[in-house]
Scaffold this motif. Structure first.
Motif, PDB file in Angstrom:
ATOM      1  N   GLU A 112     -12.066  -7.431  -0.308  1.00  0.00           N
ATOM      2  CA  GLU A 112     -11.671  -7.943  -1.629  1.00  0.00           C
ATOM      3  C   GLU A 112     -10.455  -8.866  -1.524  1.00  0.00           C
ATOM      4  O   GLU A 112     -10.343  -9.837  -2.262  1.00  0.00           O
ATOM      5  N   ALA A 117     -11.931 -10.046  -5.397  1.00  0.00           N
ATOM      6  CA  ALA A 117     -11.091 -10.056  -6.600  1.00  0.00           C
ATOM      7  C   ALA A 117      -9.600 -10.201  -6.297  1.00  0.00           C
ATOM      8  O   ALA A 117      -8.829 -10.587  -7.172  1.00  0.00           O
ATOM      9  N   ALA A 118      -9.177  -9.887  -5.059  1.00  0.00           N
ATOM     10  CA  ALA A 118      -7.750  -9.984  -4.716  1.00  0.00           C
ATOM     11  C   ALA A 118      -7.490 -11.141  -3.754  1.00  0.00           C
ATOM     12  O   ALA A 118      -6.444 -11.193  -3.099  1.00  0.00           O
ATOM     13  N   LEU A 121      -4.049 -12.815  -2.727  1.00  0.00           N
ATOM     14  CA  LEU A 121      -2.932 -11.906  -3.010  1.00  0.00           C
ATOM     15  C   LEU A 121      -2.535 -11.162  -1.738  1.00  0.00           C
ATOM     16  O   LEU A 121      -3.319 -11.061  -0.794  1.00  0.00           O
ATOM     17  N   CYS A 124      -3.477  -5.081  -2.776  1.00  0.00           N
ATOM     18  CA  CYS A 124      -4.440  -4.540  -3.750  1.00  0.00           C
ATOM     19  C   CYS A 124      -4.767  -3.105  -3.367  1.00  0.00           C
ATOM     20  O   CYS A 124      -4.524  -2.669  -2.250  1.00  0.00           O
ATOM     21  N   GLN A 224      -0.813  -5.823  -6.573  1.00  0.00           N
ATOM     22  CA  GLN A 224      -1.071  -7.012  -7.393  1.00  0.00           C
ATOM     23  C   GLN A 224      -2.454  -6.995  -8.038  1.00  0.00           C
ATOM     24  O   GLN A 224      -2.741  -7.802  -8.922  1.00  0.00           O
ATOM     25  N   LYS A 225      -3.308  -6.100  -7.592  1.00  0.00           N
ATOM     26  CA  LYS A 225      -4.631  -5.976  -8.207  1.00  0.00           C
ATOM     27  C   LYS A 225      -5.160  -4.567  -7.957  1.00  0.00           C
ATOM     28  O   LYS A 225      -4.935  -3.999  -6.889  1.00  0.00           O
ATOM     29  N   ILE A 227      -8.735  -2.573  -7.958  1.00  0.00           N
ATOM     30  CA  ILE A 227     -10.179  -2.789  -7.964  1.00  0.00           C
ATOM     31  C   ILE A 227     -10.878  -1.436  -7.982  1.00  0.00           C
ATOM     32  O   ILE A 227     -10.595  -0.575  -7.149  1.00  0.00           O
ATOM     33  N   GLU A 258       0.987  -9.020 -15.776  1.00  0.00           N
ATOM     34  CA  GLU A 258      -0.317  -8.559 -15.295  1.00  0.00           C
ATOM     35  C   GLU A 258      -0.684  -7.221 -15.932  1.00  0.00           C
ATOM     36  O   GLU A 258      -1.861  -6.951 -16.207  1.00  0.00           O
ATOM     37  N   SER A 265      -7.571  -8.571 -16.414  1.00  0.00           N
ATOM     38  CA  SER A 265      -7.802  -9.220 -15.125  1.00  0.00           C
ATOM     39  C   SER A 265      -6.966  -8.571 -14.023  1.00  0.00           C
ATOM     40  O   SER A 265      -6.890  -9.069 -12.904  1.00  0.00           O
ATOM     41  N   TYR A 266      -6.366  -7.425 -14.333  1.00  0.00           N
ATOM     42  CA  TYR A 266      -5.566  -6.692 -13.339  1.00  0.00           C
ATOM     43  C   TYR A 266      -6.338  -5.485 -12.803  1.00  0.00           C
ATOM     44  O   TYR A 266      -6.327  -5.211 -11.607  1.00  0.00           O
ATOM     45  N   VAL A 268      -9.949  -4.331 -12.334  1.00  0.00           N
ATOM     46  CA  VAL A 268     -11.234  -5.049 -12.367  1.00  0.00           C
ATOM     47  C   VAL A 268     -12.281  -4.421 -11.445  1.00  0.00           C
ATOM     48  O   VAL A 268     -11.942  -3.654 -10.544  1.00  0.00           O
TER      49      VAL A 268
END
Lengths: 292, 292
Positions: A112, A117-118, A121, A124, A224-225, A227, A258, A265-266, A268
């Motif tokens: 990812e 999605a990341a 970045l 994640c 930062q994300k 998933i 975020e 969108s954080y 996801v």
């Protein structure tokens, strides 16, 4: 360049070939049986494939300590034949390429971060919520290993006030996995998760537990994300419920847009969908090639 | 080589000079007042000190995103004058050296990993349990930043069954900090933590909350060392109680000898004692020098 990938699950193995752009060119799948039989199929698959490296994202727990004599082993699994089995060493005997080796969830997190999605970045978290709960951790541009490897599916969460279910984890009873994995949902409600209507109380409970775990992870690691993948998360209506629980738990304390303004969108689904695991194994293989 | 260090706490500032071995050669301390006054004292201290770099470990939350226009700012603190104050930019105006800049707990984690209890390891967590609860995260050889920075003192923990205290965190009420920081102990029992006898129920509660948070952090991050510092942890009798709680929570699931057999040397006080913060700031300064 061709990179081999093995997504080694407790139920099935997926072997495939991809390239340095993360494209999956071909794949096969077979059930996970005794390791001698299953690894013979893996060896056979890669025999004439001309791959430059192979990445393996494996069910665990596994030994990923390169300085250990048991590097590449599956360790304490109850799965027949697999406990203390030299998974990676057995393949390395016959396949003369660099190997990437990590947990299935770390592989998915890397996939990812590389192509999903990341992408772009440096951090994640990848949760899989299915027959179990697992968490892959990618932080400051690296997969996290540490002492063993992350096992964040087993953290303790507070109990939902209306939930009397005792929990299904053989170790902890009502830890996150014990309360929120697919088998816990089915055991609690006596109906498969996939057959529950979207307005069923089960989803409120589910979001309650996952939202707590995710909020704690945001506080501890500031990724930062986030998933969320795995079979249970195919229930897309869970996402808004979980995001709301996360916000309720954080109460504005983490002042990053975020989380406060753009949580849609954080938190996801996987950008790579159900390919996160196999693509992540390609990414592990690519890393092994680059490091070799 | 001389490295400057600023341990910027919410109550007091410590400025010092150290060398590349982490030795502290001199230090001064003054109360934290309005930033204009306090930073004038910092500037004055370093004016003729000939340091090659300065590391700052600051109370937070702070902006540590190098790509941000507000890098080096304190952000949303309720401390008078400090909210959105350009802490680092103000110093950089007059002190022409490379600056290291991170949270006080990340600085302490780096100090412990460089010269203290986690020396030679690639990961550790540093908890400070005092007027608040903070967690510094060092993982795979790097301090963790991510979206903002770790704020693991605010994770949600289960309530001790006999504990009716509502919690003292202005954001979350009964999060870890709300239940286990010094002010929560004093507010709950109407006596200062330092004056409670060692057999008081308070310590059972304290170990219960800290033990839960540490167990969850072990599961999520698998750190190679857990370091517990801060005023409350001067109560050394807490260590065995916390270790026992961690074991009770993990229930043998993390099969690493560090946790199962040698937890006495896994969950430990700071190797640098109360110098962890200042030494860590020296380590931050040293990193800044090496990166410059």
């Amino acid at each position: 360049m061709l990179i081999g990938a093995v997504e080694a699950g407790g139920t099935k193995f997926v072997c495939g070939i991809g390239n340095e752009s993360g494209e999956i060119l071909e794949r096969v799948s077979f059930p996970t049986e005794h390791p001698v039989k299953t690894l013979a199929q893996v060896k056979e698959y890669f025999k004439n494939k001309q791959v430059e490296a192979i990445g393996i994202g494996s069910f665990g727990p596994i030994n990923i300590d390169r300085s250990s004599a048991h590097y590449g082993y599956v360790t304490t699994t109850p799965k027949p034949g697999w406990a203390n089995y030299p998974f990676l060493p057995e393949l390395a005997k016959v396949l003369d390429v660099p190997f990437g080796w990590d947990t299935d969830v770390n592989a998915a997190a890397l996939g990812e971060a590389t192509w999903g999605a990341a992408r772009g970045l440096s951090s994640c978290l990848y949760y899989t919520i299915g027959t179990g709960v697992g968490v892959g951790v990618y932080s400051e541009g690296k997969l996290v290993h540490g002492l063993v490897h992350p096992e964040g599916g087993h953290i303790l969460t507070r109990r939902h006030l209306e939930d009397t279910y005792s929990g299904k984890c053989p170790y902890h009873g009502d830890c996150l996995e014990g309360m929120a994995a697919g088998p816990a949902i089915e055991d609690r409600w006596k109906i498969k998760a996939s057959e529950l209507p979207t307005d069923h109380k089960a989803w409120e409970f589910e979001a309650f537990y996952i939202g707590q775990a995710v909020a704690s992870a945001i506080l501890l690691l500031s990724p930062q994300k986030i998933i969320l993948g795995g079979g249970v998360m195919h229930q897309m209506h869970l996402f808004p419920l979980i995001r709301e629980q996360v916000k309720n738990n954080l109460k504005g304390y983490v002042s990053a847009a975020e989380v406060t303004d753009n949580i849609e969108s954080y938190i996801v689904p996987p950008g790579l969908g159900d390919n996160a695991g196999l693509s992540g194994s390609i990414a592990l293989g690519l890393q092994a090639y680059q490091n070799a």
